[in-house]
Design an enzyme around this catalytic site. Structure first.
Site, PDB file in Angstrom:
ATOM      1  CG  ASP A   1      -1.796   1.180   1.346  1.00  0.00           C
ATOM      2  OD1 ASP A   1      -2.442   1.518   0.337  1.00  0.00           O
ATOM      3  OD2 ASP A   1      -1.843   1.799   2.424  1.00  0.00           O
TER       4      ASP A   1
ATOM      5  CG  ASP B   1      -1.926   7.342  -0.003  1.00  0.00           C
ATOM      6  OD1 ASP B   1      -0.962   8.041  -0.370  1.00  0.00           O
ATOM      7  OD2 ASP B   1      -2.899   7.103  -0.731  1.00  0.00           O
TER       8      ASP B   1
END
Length: 224
Positions: free
Chosen positions: A7, A9
């Site tokens: 991922d 963010d």
């Protein structure tokens, strides 16, 4: 294939690139502060709470792309990378990616944030493969809408399977898989991989990780 998924963010980045892009445009006076800043913060809080309407958010987030030329958008993005993104990349995050690279794993960033915002960030990490929400384009110009399935929650699993299919593979053929994430929104994919790892997790994800004995990492102590 041994596949390492990241991922972006609040995982590889010590911050949220989607939120910061809107804030950057507000500071550049591209977007009206009174109108956009409150909505941007509202959407961010909804995301953290797990109540985000992804279609409403994408309508908000992608609309500015349709109002400006690609040349102008790219110029803004260069400044955004310099002032907002590179300061959010820690040595620990870079080292994590490099550890998997040295072991010969296939690397991919998988993120709900749209490809225009995230493609240069993936290049900054030297990660070739990016699975992201796709902004619709017509004749080289953004329309302000999303194309296909948003890469969010269960959509991340769908988009990963589509990416594998484009490589003539199925999920069952992935021998080992890692996924690093900070958010409980990513539980659909975290529960599919052989090695789920949580990074600076939000409270619901931390609780889930502790119940299931998942590793918990912190990558964000030192930002250069």
């Amino acid at each position: 294939m041994r596949l390492a998924l990241f991922d972006l963010d609040n995982t590889l980045l010590a911050g949220d690139s989607d939120f910061e892009w809107a804030q950057f445009l507000i500071e550049q006076r591209v977007l009206d502060r009174e109108v956009y800043e409150v909505r941007n913060r509202e959407f961010y809080e909804q995301y953290k709470a797990g109540t985000l309407d992804i279609q409403a958010f994408l309508a908000f987030q992608l609309k500015p792309l349709a109002r400006h030329s690609r040349r102008q958008l790219d110029a803004w993005h260069e400044e955004y990378m310099r002032t907002r993104i590179r300061p959010m990349i820690t040595p620990a995050a870079r080292a994590l990616v490099e550890t998997h690279r040295r072991q010969g794993h296939e690397l991919a960033i998988i993120t709900a944030t749209n490809r225009f915002v995230t493609a240069p960030i993936a290049r900054e990490f030297g990660v070739e493969h990016l699975i992201a929400t796709e902004p619709e384009e017509v004749d080289g110009a953004f329309t302000g809408r999303a194309a296909g399935v948003p890469c969010f929650r269960e959509g991340k699993v769908t988009r990963l399977e589509q990416w594998l299919a484009s490589r003539r593979m199925r999920w069952e053929e992935v021998a080992e898989s890692w996924f690093y994430s900070d958010s409980h929104n990513d539980l659909p994919l975290l529960t599919r991989v052989t090695h789920p790892v949580v990074v600076n997790p939000d409270p619901p994800l931390r609780a889930h990780a502790e119940r299931h004995g998942w590793p918990i990492l912190s990558l964000h102590e030192t930002v250069h």
